[in-house]
Design a protein around this motif. Structure first.
Motif, short mmCIF file in Angstrom:
data_model
loop_
_atom_site.label_atom_id
_atom_site.label_comp_id
_atom_site.label_asym_id
_atom_site.label_seq_id
_atom_site.Cartn_x
_atom_site.Cartn_y
_atom_site.Cartn_z
N GLY A 1 19.52 20.75 0.11
CA GLY A 1 18.08 20.89 -0.11
C GLY A 1 17.30 20.88 1.19
N LYS A 2 16.13 21.48 1.15
CA LYS A 2 15.30 21.58 2.36
C LYS A 2 14.41 20.35 2.54
CE LYS A 2 15.18 26.64 2.10
NZ LYS A 2 16.36 26.79 2.95
N ASN A 3 14.26 19.56 1.47
CA ASN A 3 13.34 18.42 1.52
C ASN A 3 14.07 17.14 1.09
OD1 ASN A 3 10.92 20.17 2.08
ND2 ASN A 3 11.46 20.96 0.06
N THR A 4 15.07 16.78 1.85
CA THR A 4 15.96 15.68 1.46
C THR A 4 15.24 14.34 1.43
OG1 THR A 4 17.83 16.86 2.43
CG2 THR A 4 18.13 14.53 2.02
N ASN A 5 14.36 14.10 2.38
CA ASN A 5 13.65 12.81 2.39
C ASN A 5 12.71 12.68 1.20
OD1 ASN A 5 14.46 11.45 5.01
ND2 ASN A 5 13.80 13.44 5.79
N ALA A 6 12.02 13.76 0.89
CA ALA A 6 11.13 13.75 -0.27
C ALA A 6 11.94 13.58 -1.55
CB ALA A 6 10.31 15.04 -0.32
N ALA A 7 13.12 14.18 -1.59
CA ALA A 7 14.00 14.03 -2.75
C ALA A 7 14.42 12.57 -2.92
CB ALA A 7 15.22 14.92 -2.59
N LYS A 8 14.71 11.89 -1.82
CA LYS A 8 15.07 10.47 -1.89
C LYS A 8 13.91 9.65 -2.45
CE LYS A 8 18.45 10.54 1.89
NZ LYS A 8 18.74 10.11 3.28
N ALA B 1 0.83 -1.20 0.00
CA ALA B 1 0.00 0.00 0.00
C ALA B 1 0.86 1.24 0.00
CB ALA B 1 -0.90 -0.01 1.23
N HIS B 2 0.33 2.34 -0.57
CA HIS B 2 1.15 3.52 -0.85
C HIS B 2 1.83 4.12 0.35
CE1 HIS B 2 -1.83 6.31 0.73
NE2 HIS B 2 -2.76 5.78 -0.04
N ALA B 3 1.32 3.91 1.55
CA ALA B 3 1.91 4.54 2.74
C ALA B 3 3.05 3.71 3.32
CB ALA B 3 0.83 4.75 3.79
N ASP B 4 3.23 2.48 2.82
CA ASP B 4 4.18 1.57 3.44
C ASP B 4 5.53 1.56 2.71
OD1 ASP B 4 2.18 0.87 5.19
OD2 ASP B 4 1.52 -0.85 4.00
N THR B 5 6.50 0.90 3.36
CA THR B 5 7.81 0.75 2.75
C THR B 5 7.73 -0.18 1.54
OG1 THR B 5 8.88 1.03 4.89
CG2 THR B 5 10.17 -0.05 3.17
N PRO B 6 8.28 0.19 0.39
CA PRO B 6 8.25 -0.68 -0.79
C PRO B 6 8.90 -2.03 -0.51
CG PRO B 6 8.91 1.54 -1.40
CD PRO B 6 8.91 1.50 0.10
N ALA B 7 8.39 -3.06 -1.16
CA ALA B 7 8.93 -4.41 -0.98
C ALA B 7 10.40 -4.45 -1.35
CB ALA B 7 8.14 -5.39 -1.84
N GLY B 8 11.20 -5.10 -0.49
CA GLY B 8 12.62 -5.26 -0.76
C GLY B 8 13.47 -4.10 -0.28
N TYR B 9 12.85 -3.04 0.22
CA TYR B 9 13.61 -1.90 0.72
C TYR B 9 14.02 -2.15 2.17
CZ TYR B 9 12.70 1.36 -3.18
OH TYR B 9 12.69 2.00 -4.40
N PRO B 10 15.05 -1.45 2.66
CA PRO B 10 15.44 -1.61 4.07
C PRO B 10 14.28 -1.26 5.00
CG PRO B 10 17.07 -0.33 2.85
CD PRO B 10 15.89 -0.48 1.95
N ALA B 11 14.25 -1.93 6.14
CA ALA B 11 13.15 -1.71 7.09
C ALA B 11 13.10 -0.26 7.56
CB ALA B 11 13.31 -2.65 8.28
N TYR C 1 13.51 2.32 5.92
CA TYR C 1 13.07 3.25 4.88
C TYR C 1 11.79 3.98 5.30
CZ TYR C 1 12.56 5.07 0.11
OH TYR C 1 12.48 5.90 -0.98
N ALA C 2 11.08 3.38 6.26
CA ALA C 2 9.87 4.04 6.77
C ALA C 2 10.20 5.42 7.33
CB ALA C 2 9.23 3.17 7.86
N LYS C 3 11.42 5.59 7.84
CA LYS C 3 11.83 6.90 8.36
C LYS C 3 11.92 7.93 7.23
CE LYS C 3 14.57 4.91 12.15
NZ LYS C 3 15.95 4.74 12.68
N VAL C 4 12.37 7.48 6.06
CA VAL C 4 12.45 8.38 4.90
C VAL C 4 11.05 8.82 4.50
CG1 VAL C 4 13.15 8.57 2.47
CG2 VAL C 4 14.59 7.32 4.09
N ILE C 5 10.12 7.86 4.46
CA ILE C 5 8.74 8.18 4.09
C ILE C 5 8.12 9.13 5.10
CG2 ILE C 5 6.43 7.22 3.69
CD1 ILE C 5 7.81 4.65 2.72
N ASP C 6 8.31 8.85 6.39
CA ASP C 6 7.76 9.73 7.43
C ASP C 6 8.38 11.13 7.33
OD1 ASP C 6 6.15 7.74 8.37
OD2 ASP C 6 7.52 7.13 9.99
N GLY C 7 9.70 11.18 7.09
CA GLY C 7 10.36 12.47 6.96
C GLY C 7 9.84 13.25 5.77
#
Length: 368
Positions: free
Chosen positions: A285-292, A25-35, A37-43
């Motif tokens: 950049g001011k939005n590094t997590n979104a950039a990732k 689901a769109h809010a979750d960490t993509p399959a195969g990504y490091p656990a 990575y949720a911090k990147v999404i939250d950031g």
């Protein structure tokens, strides 16, 4: 490049139905990504937006922006479409002033992108998708190639016989030298003084074509016309004002050919240059997590599938299928394909003396 218009797109609303990314689901960490990575999404959610400066025109990027916004509805995409020189100058001037600027730089001017990365503007970031990118398209896990775009010969199918269309650079030179009357004032290519992409392609021709200066003289012999815009060249070939164009960006030509029966597109079998739109994250950049999130999405199989099938810019990943992919092009041309590497090799002709010396020699060789 095609005529550019600046456009800032703010697509932050979720679609009616949740969209999945690699089955998640769109809010979750993509399959195969490091656990973690949720911090990147939250950031990224907290940052709320990502600012992109790009040479990919907004129409071509629209499907990517919509799909990314469906995956991450809390992240607004501010997409600024401009030509390569404008993107570069705007970024460095804003960065020098310490004001707001791009979080992501995405440009077809490979040399300028690598220059910025090498000068320390880019954030080193090992994308979870990095393993799927060819080694030649990854500079120090900092700047990544995102597309696989062949240079092409474009011709008017009504006025140039199929038997005349060159299949090698030597054949192109012979065609111009042997049919000067037909092709006088009827050949076009990029103005290498004004087009960064055109200049890069021509300097790489010098590396691969042992008869490069004979080719340059043949171009001068027919008084080749130069343009800084791909769109202008395609228009003039279609109308018959020009008969044939050299080193034109293949994706744009193929898109035009689909709706214009006058346009023919050919590739060369001795060698065929390939360029790649280079992407990196602004270290300040001011939005590094979104950039990732954006970089990972562009490099993902899902993003690459949209690059191939909607943007029609040729996916760089070998596991993406379709007509406009590196896999399909490799089937057609194999070892003839010569990608321009995302490396400091690109910076050779940014040296002012080398650039001016090359331009001087080119002008002398192409004198009418």
């Amino acid at each position: 490049m095609l005529h550019k218009r600046r456009l800032s797109l703010a697509l932050g609303l979720a679609l009616a139905l949740p969209v999945t990314f690699s089955g998640v689901a769109h809010a979750d960490t993509p399959a195969g990504y490091p656990a973690d990575y949720a911090k990147v999404i939250d950031g990224a959610k907290k940052e709320g937006k990502v600012v992109i400066y790009s040479t990919t025109d907004s129409k071509a990027a629209e499907a990517l922006i919509k799909d990314f916004s469906a995956l991450y509805p809390a992240v607004k995409v501010e997409y600024n479409d401009m030509n390569s020189t404008e993107a570069y100058n705007r970024f460095i001037s804003e960065a020098a002033a310490g004001g707001a600027t791009a979080d992501v730089m995405w440009s077809a001017s490979m040399d300028l992108q690598v220059k910025l990365a090498a000068e320390g503007y880019a954030l080193p970031y090992k994308s979870p998708e990095a393993a799927a990118v060819p080694a030649w398209a990854n500079w120090k896990d900092t700047a990544y190639g995102t597309t696989f775009e062949p240079a092409a010969i474009v011709y008017n199918k009504r006025l140039v016989a199929e038997s005349e269309v060159p299949t090698s650079h030597a054949e192109f030179t012979r065609l111009l030298a042997s049919k000067q009357d037909k092709f006088k004032n009827k050949v076009t290519t990029y103005d290498i003084e004004k087009s960064g992409v055109g200049f890069s392609l021509m300097t790489y021709d010098l590396k691969y074509n042992p008869q490069f200066w004979d080719f340059a003289k043949a171009m001068g012999g027919v008084a080749a016309r130069v343009q800084s815009s791909t769109g202008t060249m395609l228009e003039r070939i279609s109308s018959g004002e020009n008969l044939i164009g050299y080193n034109i960006l293949g994706p744009y030509a193929l898109v035009r050919a689909k709706k214009d029966p006058s346009i023919g597109v050919a590739f060369t079998k001795d060698y065929n240059l390939v360029l790649s739109r280079v992407i990196f994250i602004n270290k300040a950049g001011k939005n590094t997590n979104a950039a990732k999130l954006w970089v990972d999405y562009i490099l993902s199989k899902r993003g690459q599938t949209i690059i191939a099938n909607d943007a029609q810019l040729f996916a760089i990943r070998s596991d993406v299928s379709g007509a406009t992919t590196s896999a399909e092009l490799t089937k057609q041309l194999g070892a003839a394909l010569k990608p321009m590497p995302v490396s400091t090799e690109l910076l050779e002709y940014l040296d002012q003396k080398k650039r001016l010396d090359f331009l001087k020699q080119w002008k002398e060789a192409t004198k009418k």
